[in-house]
Design a protein around this motif. Structure first.
Motif, PDB file in Angstrom:
ATOM      1  N   MET A 138      20.102  67.044  32.255  1.00  0.00           N
ATOM      2  CA  MET A 138      20.460  68.084  31.293  1.00  0.00           C
ATOM      3  C   MET A 138      19.230  68.878  30.877  1.00  0.00           C
ATOM      4  SD  MET A 138      23.724  67.828  30.916  1.00  0.00           S
ATOM      5  CE  MET A 138      24.264  68.525  29.374  1.00  0.00           C
ATOM      6  N   GLY A 139      18.107  68.197  30.690  1.00  0.00           N
ATOM      7  CA  GLY A 139      16.876  68.890  30.332  1.00  0.00           C
ATOM      8  C   GLY A 139      16.398  69.803  31.443  1.00  0.00           C
ATOM      9  N   GLY A 140      16.483  69.328  32.697  1.00  0.00           N
ATOM     10  CA  GLY A 140      16.086  70.160  33.826  1.00  0.00           C
ATOM     11  C   GLY A 140      16.984  71.356  34.026  1.00  0.00           C
ATOM     12  N   LEU A 141      18.274  71.179  33.771  1.00  0.00           N
ATOM     13  CA  LEU A 141      19.227  72.276  33.940  1.00  0.00           C
ATOM     14  C   LEU A 141      19.053  73.353  32.878  1.00  0.00           C
ATOM     15  CD1 LEU A 141      22.481  70.298  34.793  1.00  0.00           C
ATOM     16  CD2 LEU A 141      21.322  71.909  36.296  1.00  0.00           C
ATOM     17  N   SER A 142      18.865  72.931  31.631  1.00  0.00           N
ATOM     18  CA  SER A 142      18.852  73.900  30.531  1.00  0.00           C
ATOM     19  C   SER A 142      17.450  74.314  30.116  1.00  0.00           C
ATOM     20  CB  SER A 142      19.568  73.309  29.305  1.00  0.00           C
ATOM     21  OG  SER A 142      18.869  72.179  28.838  1.00  0.00           O
ATOM     22  N   GLY A 143      16.429  73.611  30.592  1.00  0.00           N
ATOM     23  CA  GLY A 143      15.065  73.922  30.201  1.00  0.00           C
ATOM     24  C   GLY A 143      14.660  73.266  28.890  1.00  0.00           C
ATOM     25  N   ALA A 144      15.581  72.621  28.201  1.00  0.00           N
ATOM     26  CA  ALA A 144      15.294  71.926  26.939  1.00  0.00           C
ATOM     27  C   ALA A 144      16.470  71.031  26.619  1.00  0.00           C
ATOM     28  CB  ALA A 144      15.076  72.925  25.804  1.00  0.00           C
ATOM     29  N   GLY A 145      16.269  70.134  25.679  1.00  0.00           N
ATOM     30  CA  GLY A 145      17.405  69.387  25.164  1.00  0.00           C
ATOM     31  C   GLY A 145      17.556  67.973  25.677  1.00  0.00           C
ATOM     32  N   ALA A 146      16.658  67.498  26.556  1.00  0.00           N
ATOM     33  CA  ALA A 146      16.818  66.148  27.081  1.00  0.00           C
ATOM     34  C   ALA A 146      16.783  65.109  25.959  1.00  0.00           C
ATOM     35  CB  ALA A 146      15.734  65.850  28.108  1.00  0.00           C
ATOM     36  N   PHE A 147      15.846  65.250  25.016  1.00  0.00           N
ATOM     37  CA  PHE A 147      15.708  64.256  23.961  1.00  0.00           C
ATOM     38  C   PHE A 147      16.768  64.438  22.890  1.00  0.00           C
ATOM     39  CE2 PHE A 147      11.630  64.015  26.010  1.00  0.00           C
ATOM     40  CZ  PHE A 147      11.383  62.665  26.018  1.00  0.00           C
ATOM     41  N   TYR A 148      17.277  65.651  22.712  1.00  0.00           N
ATOM     42  CA  TYR A 148      18.378  65.843  21.779  1.00  0.00           C
ATOM     43  C   TYR A 148      19.617  65.097  22.280  1.00  0.00           C
ATOM     44  CZ  TYR A 148      15.613  69.440  19.491  1.00  0.00           C
ATOM     45  OH  TYR A 148      14.627  70.108  18.819  1.00  0.00           O
ATOM     46  N   PHE A 149      19.719  64.953  23.600  1.00  0.00           N
ATOM     47  CA  PHE A 149      20.832  64.200  24.177  1.00  0.00           C
ATOM     48  C   PHE A 149      20.574  62.698  24.118  1.00  0.00           C
ATOM     49  CE2 PHE A 149      22.665  62.060  27.891  1.00  0.00           C
ATOM     50  CZ  PHE A 149      24.001  62.346  27.724  1.00  0.00           C
ATOM     51  N   LEU A 150      19.349  62.282  24.415  1.00  0.00           N
ATOM     52  CA  LEU A 150      19.024  60.865  24.537  1.00  0.00           C
ATOM     53  C   LEU A 150      18.878  60.144  23.202  1.00  0.00           C
ATOM     54  CD1 LEU A 150      16.397  60.429  27.398  1.00  0.00           C
ATOM     55  CD2 LEU A 150      18.649  59.381  27.245  1.00  0.00           C
ATOM     56  N   VAL A 151      18.451  60.858  22.159  1.00  0.00           N
ATOM     57  CA  VAL A 151      18.026  60.168  20.949  1.00  0.00           C
ATOM     58  C   VAL A 151      19.174  59.456  20.242  1.00  0.00           C
ATOM     59  CG1 VAL A 151      18.316  62.067  19.309  1.00  0.00           C
ATOM     60  CG2 VAL A 151      16.481  60.398  18.973  1.00  0.00           C
ATOM     61  N   VAL A 152      20.413  59.932  20.381  1.00  0.00           N
ATOM     62  CA  VAL A 152      21.536  59.230  19.755  1.00  0.00           C
ATOM     63  C   VAL A 152      21.753  57.881  20.441  1.00  0.00           C
ATOM     64  CG1 VAL A 152      24.003  59.335  19.281  1.00  0.00           C
ATOM     65  CG2 VAL A 152      22.608  61.383  19.038  1.00  0.00           C
ATOM     66  N   TYR A 153      21.595  57.855  21.761  1.00  0.00           N
ATOM     67  CA  TYR A 153      21.643  56.582  22.471  1.00  0.00           C
ATOM     68  C   TYR A 153      20.484  55.678  22.049  1.00  0.00           C
ATOM     69  CZ  TYR A 153      20.355  53.380  26.202  1.00  0.00           C
ATOM     70  OH  TYR A 153      19.938  52.288  26.890  1.00  0.00           O
ATOM     71  N   LEU A 154      19.275  56.254  21.963  1.00  0.00           N
ATOM     72  CA  LEU A 154      18.094  55.467  21.601  1.00  0.00           C
ATOM     73  C   LEU A 154      18.218  54.885  20.195  1.00  0.00           C
ATOM     74  CD1 LEU A 154      15.232  57.696  23.059  1.00  0.00           C
ATOM     75  CD2 LEU A 154      16.056  55.514  23.946  1.00  0.00           C
ATOM     76  N   LYS A 155      18.909  55.592  19.324  1.00  0.00           N
ATOM     77  CA  LYS A 155      19.097  55.101  17.955  1.00  0.00           C
ATOM     78  C   LYS A 155      19.772  53.736  17.958  1.00  0.00           C
ATOM     79  CE  LYS A 155      21.679  56.092  13.721  1.00  0.00           C
ATOM     80  NZ  LYS A 155      22.622  57.021  13.058  1.00  0.00           N
ATOM     81  N   HIS A 156      20.674  53.513  18.910  1.00  0.00           N
ATOM     82  CA  HIS A 156      21.377  52.237  18.995  1.00  0.00           C
ATOM     83  C   HIS A 156      20.666  51.250  19.907  1.00  0.00           C
ATOM     84  CE1 HIS A 156      24.953  53.619  16.787  1.00  0.00           C
ATOM     85  NE2 HIS A 156      24.756  54.766  17.390  1.00  0.00           N
ATOM     86  N   ALA A 157      19.926  51.774  20.904  1.00  0.00           N
ATOM     87  CA  ALA A 157      19.237  50.884  21.842  1.00  0.00           C
ATOM     88  C   ALA A 157      17.971  50.295  21.249  1.00  0.00           C
ATOM     89  CB  ALA A 157      18.905  51.640  23.128  1.00  0.00           C
ATOM     90  N   CYS A 158      17.299  51.041  20.377  1.00  0.00           N
ATOM     91  CA  CYS A 158      16.043  50.573  19.782  1.00  0.00           C
ATOM     92  C   CYS A 158      16.342  49.848  18.468  1.00  0.00           C
ATOM     93  CB  CYS A 158      15.094  51.748  19.534  1.00  0.00           C
ATOM     94  SG  CYS A 158      14.583  52.587  21.060  1.00  0.00           S
ATOM     95  N   PRO A 159      15.668  48.724  18.214  1.00  0.00           N
ATOM     96  CA  PRO A 159      16.032  47.890  17.060  1.00  0.00           C
ATOM     97  C   PRO A 159      15.593  48.429  15.708  1.00  0.00           C
ATOM     98  CG  PRO A 159      14.139  46.957  18.217  1.00  0.00           C
ATOM     99  CD  PRO A 159      14.618  48.122  19.035  1.00  0.00           C
ATOM    100  N   SER A 160      14.705  49.429  15.656  1.00  0.00           N
ATOM    101  CA  SER A 160      14.190  49.905  14.373  1.00  0.00           C
ATOM    102  C   SER A 160      13.751  51.361  14.499  1.00  0.00           C
ATOM    103  CB  SER A 160      12.993  49.051  13.937  1.00  0.00           C
ATOM    104  OG  SER A 160      11.898  49.248  14.835  1.00  0.00           O
ATOM    105  N   PRO A 161      13.586  52.069  13.364  1.00  0.00           N
ATOM    106  CA  PRO A 161      13.049  53.436  13.431  1.00  0.00           C
ATOM    107  C   PRO A 161      11.678  53.495  14.092  1.00  0.00           C
ATOM    108  CG  PRO A 161      14.017  53.023  11.270  1.00  0.00           C
ATOM    109  CD  PRO A 161      14.009  51.711  11.994  1.00  0.00           C
ATOM    110  N   GLU A 162      10.838  52.473  13.872  1.00  0.00           N
ATOM    111  CA  GLU A 162       9.513  52.469  14.493  1.00  0.00           C
ATOM    112  C   GLU A 162       9.616  52.426  16.008  1.00  0.00           C
ATOM    113  OE1 GLU A 162      10.459  50.451  12.080  1.00  0.00           O
ATOM    114  OE2 GLU A 162       9.235  51.104  10.367  1.00  0.00           O
TER     115      GLU A 162
END
Length: 249
Positions: A138-162
């Motif tokens: 998605m980031g390669g296609l649109s030129g931006a936005g890869a982390f805007y897509f991934l971070v919601v997943y990472l919020k649940h995959a990572c155990p803490s805000p740190e």
């Protein structure tokens, strides 16, 4: 010059707090002053300074069980998305990405994501690799936005805000340095551009430090609320940008 400096300071404050997200507000705010080409390249120069400041803490706090497979998936996805972008018209992709992010955030707010993730091991290599590949594409296609897509997943995959912030720092560093190498190879990173980036370096360093300090003193609840606000703002910017490109063409 003052407006450009303030835009870069604000963007790097966001990067210091969340580990990503600086380029979108910087480019949106400075394109009308510098033009899109100059704005994007200068944003890369200043955010490299911010990223170098964040790397030590990111390395210490990143969840490497999640980060390692994400790096490979994002690298492959970014290359694949960039290749597809060169052969297909992509003006609608930013709108699609923005709408997708809004839908994911709404699902997260209604706890639908948590119910879905209870049925799968979100830290497994298959799930992690799949999400990173989709995000990179998605980031390669649109030129931006890869982390805007991934971070919601990472919020649940990572155990803490740190761990979430540290993982964002390491992943965004990888994609940033890949872009810098490619643009330098293409001859787009000039001595003048490097000089401009160095002139902003003290301000960028200070803003990044303030963002990192804001992260340290904030509660988990405030951090995740601010993160959702950032994602919604980024999604809205992508939708507006894509719509303007379509109607402008």
């Amino acid at each position: 010059v003052t407006l450009v400096a303030l835009a870069h300071a604000g963007g790097c404050f966001i990067r210091g707090a969340f580990g990503f997200g600086s380029n979108m507000p910087i480019v949106v705010a400075t394109t009308f002053i510098l033009g899109p080409h100059h704005a994007i390249l200068l944003a890369l120069m200043t955010t490299i300074v911010a990223q170098l400041h964040l790397l030590p803490s990111g390395f210490r706090t990143a969840d490497w069980t999640v980060t390692k497979p994400l790096i490979l998936g994002m690298a492959i996805g970014t290359l694949f998305g960039t290749w597809v972008f060169t052969i297909l018209p992509g003006t609608t992709l930013q709108i699609i990405l923005g709408v997708l992010i809004v839908m994911i955030i709404l699902m997260d707010s209604l706890k639908l994501v948590e119910k879905l993730l209870t049925r799968m091991d979100i830290r497994s290599r298959k799930i992690t690799g799949g999400f990173s590949f989709i995000g990179g594409t998605m980031g390669g296609l649109s030129g931006a936005g890869a982390f805007y897509f991934l971070v919601v997943y990472l919020k649940h995959a990572c155990p803490s805000p740190e761990a979430l912030r540290g993982t964002n720092v390491m992943l965004s560093a990888m994609t940033m340095f890949m872009r810098a190498f490619a643009l330098t190879t293409a001859g787009l990173v000039t001595p003048t551009l490097i000089t401009e980036g160095l002139l902003f370096a003290p301000l960028v360093f200070g803003a990044t430090w303030l963002g990192a300090h804001a992260f340290r003193v904030s509660s988990d609840k405030r951090f995740y609320f601010a993160l959702q606000v950032l994602l919604l703002a980024g999604a809205t910017a992508l939708i507006i940008k894509g719509a303007r490109q379509i109607f402008g063409s």
